[in-house]
Scaffold this motif. Structure first.
Motif, short mmCIF file in Angstrom:
data_model
loop_
_atom_site.label_atom_id
_atom_site.label_comp_id
_atom_site.label_asym_id
_atom_site.label_seq_id
_atom_site.Cartn_x
_atom_site.Cartn_y
_atom_site.Cartn_z
N LEU A 11 17.59 -7.12 -55.86
CA LEU A 11 17.95 -7.79 -54.61
C LEU A 11 18.80 -6.89 -53.72
O LEU A 11 18.66 -6.91 -52.50
CB LEU A 11 18.69 -9.10 -54.90
N ARG A 12 19.72 -6.14 -54.31
CA ARG A 12 20.52 -5.21 -53.49
C ARG A 12 19.62 -4.23 -52.75
O ARG A 12 19.82 -3.95 -51.57
CB ARG A 12 21.53 -4.45 -54.38
N GLU A 13 18.63 -3.70 -53.46
CA GLU A 13 17.71 -2.76 -52.84
C GLU A 13 16.90 -3.43 -51.74
O GLU A 13 16.67 -2.85 -50.66
CB GLU A 13 16.77 -2.17 -53.89
N ALA A 14 16.46 -4.67 -51.98
CA ALA A 14 15.68 -5.41 -50.98
C ALA A 14 16.51 -5.67 -49.73
O ALA A 14 16.07 -5.43 -48.60
CB ALA A 14 15.16 -6.71 -51.58
N PHE A 15 17.73 -6.15 -49.92
CA PHE A 15 18.60 -6.40 -48.77
C PHE A 15 18.91 -5.10 -48.02
O PHE A 15 19.04 -5.09 -46.80
CB PHE A 15 19.90 -7.07 -49.21
N GLY A 16 19.02 -4.01 -48.77
CA GLY A 16 19.28 -2.72 -48.13
C GLY A 16 18.16 -2.33 -47.17
O GLY A 16 18.42 -1.75 -46.11
N LYS A 17 16.93 -2.65 -47.52
CA LYS A 17 15.79 -2.33 -46.66
C LYS A 17 15.73 -3.22 -45.42
O LYS A 17 15.02 -2.89 -44.46
CB LYS A 17 14.49 -2.46 -47.46
N LEU A 18 16.46 -4.34 -45.46
CA LEU A 18 16.44 -5.26 -44.33
C LEU A 18 17.68 -5.16 -43.45
O LEU A 18 17.79 -5.87 -42.44
CB LEU A 18 16.31 -6.70 -44.84
N LYS A 19 18.60 -4.29 -43.82
CA LYS A 19 19.85 -4.17 -43.06
C LYS A 19 19.59 -3.80 -41.61
O LYS A 19 20.23 -4.32 -40.68
CB LYS A 19 20.75 -3.14 -43.72
N ALA A 20 18.63 -2.89 -41.39
CA ALA A 20 18.32 -2.47 -40.02
C ALA A 20 17.74 -3.60 -39.20
O ALA A 20 17.72 -3.53 -37.96
CB ALA A 20 17.36 -1.28 -40.04
N ARG A 21 17.26 -4.64 -39.88
CA ARG A 21 16.70 -5.82 -39.19
C ARG A 21 17.78 -6.86 -38.90
O ARG A 21 17.48 -7.94 -38.42
CB ARG A 21 15.61 -6.45 -40.05
N GLY A 22 19.01 -6.53 -39.21
CA GLY A 22 20.09 -7.45 -38.93
C GLY A 22 20.39 -8.44 -40.03
O GLY A 22 21.14 -9.39 -39.83
N VAL A 23 19.81 -8.23 -41.21
CA VAL A 23 20.07 -9.12 -42.35
C VAL A 23 21.34 -8.62 -43.03
O VAL A 23 21.30 -7.79 -43.94
CB VAL A 23 18.88 -9.14 -43.33
N THR A 24 22.48 -9.12 -42.58
CA THR A 24 23.79 -8.65 -43.08
C THR A 24 24.70 -9.84 -43.39
O THR A 24 25.91 -9.77 -43.17
CB THR A 24 24.47 -7.75 -42.03
#
Length: 218
Positions: A11-24
């Motif tokens: 999940l950490r890796e998945a969220f990391g890939k979405l950070k640029a999309r504003g998922v923070t």
């Protein structure tokens, strides 16, 4: 089967890939995203008022458990496809089928029984959203995010395309009535959305629906 630590890492890796999309959100930035939201759900489950409301909800909305079962069944079928074993000339299309077989049911959960468990007026979760349960609240907002919804609309209306640019692949969603693109997502980002949403359904099922015991108590 993955261990809780492995699920946290995935999940950490998945969220990391979405950070640029504003998922923070709080859920996206917590150190152990799978374990922490599971703990928060179990804390909520331990409250007598919520448990009473949940029991009443499940007696009425019997389709929720069926929806979750069929969701896991569909994903398992897709995950078992061995596109790598296909002849080279067929691997591209079969790899797309493998990914889409996971993604389409994932993005469609927002408008069925699973999504309504989060958004419905009579959902037992409704009164829990807020500062007391920040990860659950973040999860609700994740499913209700604009990009997630745009991809959902593309998949639901069969208004999407698979675009290859060099060695990179993208899914493009369209407004089927105007025939205009509404969202474009890299393959890795789309898979990250799937991983996060799948993990959320898994936690909801374990804690609220199938009532599996807390591993810490065994």
């Amino acid at each position: 089967m993955y261990t809780p630590d492995e699920k946290d890492e995935i999940l950490r890796e998945a969220f990391g890939k979405l950070k640029a999309r504003g998922v923070t959100s709080a859920w996206a930035t917590t150190r152990n995203p799978y374990s922490d939201i599971e703990v928060e759900c179990r804390i909520l489950m331990a409250t007598s008022e919520f448990k009473k409301d949940l029991e009443a909800y499940l007696r009425i909305h019997t389709g929720l458990q069926r929806a979750i079962t069929m969701f896991f069944t569909f994903i398992a079928m897709s995950a078992n496809a061995k596109w790598q074993d296909s002849p080279v000339e067929h691997r591209g299309i079969r790899a797309r089928c493998w990914f889409l077989g996971k993604w389409v049911p994932t993005f469609l959960i927002v408008d069925g029984p699973i999504g309504r468990f989060f958004y419905g007026e009579d959902s037992p979760l409704r009164e829990s959203f807020g500062t007391n349960y920040p990860l659950l609240t973040s999860a609700r907002d994740f499913l209700n995010g604009r990009l997630f919804r745009l991809l959902r609309n593309g998949f639901a209306h069969w208004a999407f395309d698979w675009e290859v640019v060099g060695r990179e692949s993208y899914v493009v969603a369209y407004d089927f009535e105007r025939d205009l693109p509404t969202a474009k997502m890299h393959q890795a980002e789309c898979d990250a959305y799937h991983i996060v949403a799948f993990a959320l359904v898994e936690v909801l099922n374990e804690v609220f629906i199938s009532r599996q015991a807390d591993p810490a108590d065994t």
